[in-house]
Design a protein around this motif. Structure first.
Motif, PDB file in Angstrom:
ATOM      1  N   LEU A 185       0.822  -1.205   0.000  1.00  0.00           N
ATOM      2  CA  LEU A 185       0.000   0.000   0.000  1.00  0.00           C
ATOM      3  C   LEU A 185       0.860   1.260   0.000  1.00  0.00           C
ATOM      4  O   LEU A 185       0.541   2.244  -0.678  1.00  0.00           O
ATOM      5  CB  LEU A 185      -0.934  -0.009   1.211  1.00  0.00           C
ATOM      6  CG  LEU A 185      -2.021  -1.091   1.233  1.00  0.00           C
ATOM      7  CD1 LEU A 185      -2.759  -1.047   2.564  1.00  0.00           C
ATOM      8  CD2 LEU A 185      -2.994  -0.907   0.077  1.00  0.00           C
ATOM      9  N   ALA A 186       1.947   1.229   0.773  1.00  0.00           N
ATOM     10  CA  ALA A 186       2.829   2.401   0.833  1.00  0.00           C
ATOM     11  C   ALA A 186       3.465   2.677  -0.524  1.00  0.00           C
ATOM     12  O   ALA A 186       3.494   3.824  -0.988  1.00  0.00           O
ATOM     13  CB  ALA A 186       3.907   2.179   1.891  1.00  0.00           C
ATOM     14  N   ALA A 187       3.965   1.632  -1.167  1.00  0.00           N
ATOM     15  CA  ALA A 187       4.590   1.804  -2.479  1.00  0.00           C
ATOM     16  C   ALA A 187       3.572   2.266  -3.509  1.00  0.00           C
ATOM     17  O   ALA A 187       3.850   3.149  -4.336  1.00  0.00           O
ATOM     18  CB  ALA A 187       5.241   0.485  -2.918  1.00  0.00           C
ATOM     19  N   ALA A 188       2.363   1.688  -3.462  1.00  0.00           N
ATOM     20  CA  ALA A 188       1.325   2.091  -4.407  1.00  0.00           C
ATOM     21  C   ALA A 188       0.932   3.547  -4.191  1.00  0.00           C
ATOM     22  O   ALA A 188       0.790   4.314  -5.144  1.00  0.00           O
ATOM     23  CB  ALA A 188       0.103   1.183  -4.245  1.00  0.00           C
ATOM     24  N   GLY A 189       0.773   3.948  -2.919  1.00  0.00           N
ATOM     25  CA  GLY A 189       0.385   5.320  -2.620  1.00  0.00           C
ATOM     26  C   GLY A 189       1.413   6.341  -3.041  1.00  0.00           C
ATOM     27  O   GLY A 189       1.074   7.474  -3.390  1.00  0.00           O
ATOM     28  N   GLU A 190       2.692   5.943  -3.022  1.00  0.00           N
ATOM     29  CA  GLU A 190       3.775   6.848  -3.423  1.00  0.00           C
ATOM     30  C   GLU A 190       4.073   6.775  -4.923  1.00  0.00           C
ATOM     31  O   GLU A 190       4.943   7.490  -5.408  1.00  0.00           O
ATOM     32  CB  GLU A 190       5.036   6.503  -2.634  1.00  0.00           C
ATOM     33  CG  GLU A 190       4.892   6.748  -1.130  1.00  0.00           C
ATOM     34  CD  GLU A 190       6.027   6.128  -0.332  1.00  0.00           C
ATOM     35  OE1 GLU A 190       6.948   5.563  -0.965  1.00  0.00           O
ATOM     36  OE2 GLU A 190       5.976   6.190   0.912  1.00  0.00           O
ATOM     37  N   GLY A 191       3.358   5.900  -5.618  1.00  0.00           N
ATOM     38  CA  GLY A 191       3.633   5.732  -7.045  1.00  0.00           C
ATOM     39  C   GLY A 191       5.004   5.140  -7.301  1.00  0.00           C
ATOM     40  O   GLY A 191       5.621   5.395  -8.339  1.00  0.00           O
ATOM     41  N   ASP A 192       5.481   4.333  -6.369  1.00  0.00           N
ATOM     42  CA  ASP A 192       6.834   3.778  -6.420  1.00  0.00           C
ATOM     43  C   ASP A 192       6.819   2.439  -7.171  1.00  0.00           C
ATOM     44  O   ASP A 192       6.678   1.378  -6.569  1.00  0.00           O
ATOM     45  CB  ASP A 192       7.357   3.593  -4.993  1.00  0.00           C
ATOM     46  CG  ASP A 192       8.766   3.029  -4.946  1.00  0.00           C
ATOM     47  OD1 ASP A 192       9.390   2.841  -6.016  1.00  0.00           O
ATOM     48  OD2 ASP A 192       9.244   2.747  -3.828  1.00  0.00           O
ATOM     49  N   LEU A 193       6.966   2.502  -8.499  1.00  0.00           N
ATOM     50  CA  LEU A 193       6.929   1.286  -9.304  1.00  0.00           C
ATOM     51  C   LEU A 193       8.076   0.350  -8.948  1.00  0.00           C
ATOM     52  O   LEU A 193       7.883  -0.873  -8.837  1.00  0.00           O
ATOM     53  CB  LEU A 193       6.982   1.630 -10.792  1.00  0.00           C
ATOM     54  CG  LEU A 193       6.981   0.432 -11.754  1.00  0.00           C
ATOM     55  CD1 LEU A 193       5.745  -0.433 -11.561  1.00  0.00           C
ATOM     56  CD2 LEU A 193       7.087   0.918 -13.198  1.00  0.00           C
ATOM     57  N   GLU A 194       9.248   0.891  -8.736  1.00  0.00           N
ATOM     58  CA  GLU A 194      10.400   0.057  -8.386  1.00  0.00           C
ATOM     59  C   GLU A 194      10.161  -0.661  -7.055  1.00  0.00           C
ATOM     60  O   GLU A 194      10.486  -1.848  -6.903  1.00  0.00           O
ATOM     61  CB  GLU A 194      11.655   0.913  -8.304  1.00  0.00           C
ATOM     62  CG  GLU A 194      12.919   0.111  -8.051  1.00  0.00           C
ATOM     63  CD  GLU A 194      14.165   0.968  -8.063  1.00  0.00           C
ATOM     64  OE1 GLU A 194      15.212   0.501  -7.546  1.00  0.00           O
ATOM     65  OE2 GLU A 194      14.116   2.101  -8.588  1.00  0.00           O
ATOM     66  N   GLY A 195       9.569   0.069  -6.100  1.00  0.00           N
ATOM     67  CA  GLY A 195       9.265  -0.542  -4.814  1.00  0.00           C
ATOM     68  C   GLY A 195       8.237  -1.655  -4.937  1.00  0.00           C
ATOM     69  O   GLY A 195       8.346  -2.697  -4.285  1.00  0.00           O
ATOM     70  N   LEU A 196       7.229  -1.443  -5.785  1.00  0.00           N
ATOM     71  CA  LEU A 196       6.222  -2.475  -6.001  1.00  0.00           C
ATOM     72  C   LEU A 196       6.832  -3.708  -6.662  1.00  0.00           C
ATOM     73  O   LEU A 196       6.542  -4.846  -6.287  1.00  0.00           O
ATOM     74  CB  LEU A 196       5.090  -1.938  -6.888  1.00  0.00           C
ATOM     75  CG  LEU A 196       3.977  -1.146  -6.208  1.00  0.00           C
ATOM     76  CD1 LEU A 196       3.001  -0.620  -7.251  1.00  0.00           C
ATOM     77  CD2 LEU A 196       3.241  -2.003  -5.197  1.00  0.00           C
ATOM     78  N   MET A 197       7.688  -3.471  -7.650  1.00  0.00           N
ATOM     79  CA  MET A 197       8.310  -4.584  -8.365  1.00  0.00           C
ATOM     80  C   MET A 197       9.136  -5.449  -7.418  1.00  0.00           C
ATOM     81  O   MET A 197       9.239  -6.666  -7.584  1.00  0.00           O
ATOM     82  CB  MET A 197       9.184  -4.064  -9.497  1.00  0.00           C
ATOM     83  CG  MET A 197       8.400  -3.363 -10.610  1.00  0.00           C
ATOM     84  SD  MET A 197       7.424  -4.510 -11.596  1.00  0.00           S
ATOM     85  CE  MET A 197       8.726  -5.331 -12.508  1.00  0.00           C
ATOM     86  N   ALA A 198       9.717  -4.822  -6.401  1.00  0.00           N
ATOM     87  CA  ALA A 198      10.515  -5.570  -5.433  1.00  0.00           C
ATOM     88  C   ALA A 198       9.637  -6.456  -4.545  1.00  0.00           C
ATOM     89  O   ALA A 198      10.122  -7.440  -3.981  1.00  0.00           O
ATOM     90  CB  ALA A 198      11.326  -4.602  -4.563  1.00  0.00           C
ATOM     91  N   LEU A 199       8.355  -6.103  -4.426  1.00  0.00           N
ATOM     92  CA  LEU A 199       7.438  -6.872  -3.593  1.00  0.00           C
ATOM     93  C   LEU A 199       6.709  -7.969  -4.359  1.00  0.00           C
ATOM     94  O   LEU A 199       6.246  -8.944  -3.772  1.00  0.00           O
ATOM     95  CB  LEU A 199       6.399  -5.944  -2.960  1.00  0.00           C
ATOM     96  CG  LEU A 199       6.919  -4.840  -2.042  1.00  0.00           C
ATOM     97  CD1 LEU A 199       5.777  -3.935  -1.611  1.00  0.00           C
ATOM     98  CD2 LEU A 199       7.610  -5.436  -0.818  1.00  0.00           C
ATOM     99  N   LEU A 200       6.611  -7.803  -5.677  1.00  0.00           N
ATOM    100  CA  LEU A 200       5.848  -8.734  -6.496  1.00  0.00           C
ATOM    101  C   LEU A 200       6.711  -9.897  -6.973  1.00  0.00           C
ATOM    102  O   LEU A 200       7.845  -9.702  -7.409  1.00  0.00           O
ATOM    103  CB  LEU A 200       5.269  -8.012  -7.721  1.00  0.00           C
ATOM    104  CG  LEU A 200       4.201  -6.955  -7.441  1.00  0.00           C
ATOM    105  CD1 LEU A 200       3.997  -6.067  -8.659  1.00  0.00           C
ATOM    106  CD2 LEU A 200       2.885  -7.623  -7.046  1.00  0.00           C
TER     107      LEU A 200
END
Length: 294
Positions: A185-200
């Motif tokens: 949720l934090a990465a999505a809210g910040e628009g952090d694609l790189e952060g999301l990719m690290a979680l997926l």
């Protein structure tokens, strides 16, 4: 000593009946309709020769659920976009005083498993639910379904094979799911694609259910990049106008998204090995009517 009325007996067993019906139908309204029909039959029945009310009621409910499942599957063939089960809130706070009822609700199967159960025939599903979720012996299931015990064992074997081939082969640690959900949720809210990719996980999927009534992907998104880009694109447009709350759905942590104080969607993550394996998003408003906004 007071004699239990028909209503007392039925209400005692209602949680079990709802558990059976919901697992069979994966929709709260359909399950409630089936349980209500079971009540009508119970209240009109000459119960003088009913020695085991629970067994009688489970038999009636299961047979009604099989009939209803055959009907709703015809409707689902025309469903717009991916189909997901209706989320079932299993955390009622202090509003469920009976510990047995609370335990049963909390044990409701996950969205992932309910999706897998859609691959079973109505009879296979009934056998699987009664055996795996409620621990009924084969002889009792045979009596409930009016089948021979060998036939029930055969149905059970087919159901287990189908489910074993398709169900997630991991158990979700609640703490890990909570941590990953918060980071997601934090990465999505910040628009952090790189952060999301690290979680997926590389093979992560996103399944969105809108029934064609609201905006959601009309097909399953496969792969971390597609999932990540979609999540970032959606949150950039609307995150400031949304309110997020944690709640327990189908026995696991989920996120309720509120827009204008009303349920907009339910998000639940399947996680394993420290990564998000699947993102489930239910946005069909007809599947959110039983979700409390408060």
């Amino acid at each position: 000593m007071a004699i239990d009325t028909a209503t007392d007996v039925f209400e005692e067993h209602r949680p079990v009946l709802m558990g059976v019906a919901y697992r069979m139908l994966a929709r709260v309204a359909d399950a409630e309709d089936v349980v209500q029909e079971a009540w009508l039959r119970w209240s009109a029945e000459d119960r003088s020769d009913v020695r085991e009310p629970r067994g009688y009621l489970v038999r009636v409910t299961t047979r009604l659920a099989i009939d209803r499942l055959r009907q709703v599957r015809t409707r689902r063939e025309a469903y717009v976009g991916p189909w997901l089960p209706e989320p079932y809130v299993t955390d009622f706070g202090d509003t469920v005083p009976d510990s047995a009822e609370r335990a049963l609700l909390a044990d409701s199967v996950s969205l992932a498993v309910l999706v897998v159960l859609e691959s079973l025939s109505p009879l296979e599903r009934a056998v699987f639910v009664l055996k795996e979720a409620f621990g009924y012996p084969y002889a009792d299931i045979a009596a409930i379904l009016d089948r021979t015990e060998p036939a029930v064992r055969q149905l059970a074997g087919r159901a287990r094979r189908h489910v074993g081939e398709r169900r997630p082969r991991y158990e979700v640690d609640p703490a890990e799911r909570r941590d990953l959900t918060e980071r997601f949720l934090a990465a999505a809210g910040e628009g952090d694609l790189e952060g999301l990719m690290a979680l997926l996980a590389p093979e992560a999927r996103l399944i969105g259910d809108s029934g064609g009534l609201t905006r959601a992907p009309q097909r399953v998104l496969d792969g971390a990049e597609k999932v990540g880009r979609f999540v970032v694109g959606v949150t950039k447009k609307s995150v400031s106008a949304l309110e997020l709350r944690f709640l327990e759905v189908n026995g696991g942590l989920a996120v309720l998204v509120l827009s204008g104080g009303k349920p907009d969607s339910i998000i639940q993550l399947d996680v394993a090995d420290g990564r998000v394996q699947c993102v489930y998003i239910v946005r069909n408003p007809e599947k959110l009517v039983s979700i409390p906004a408060g």
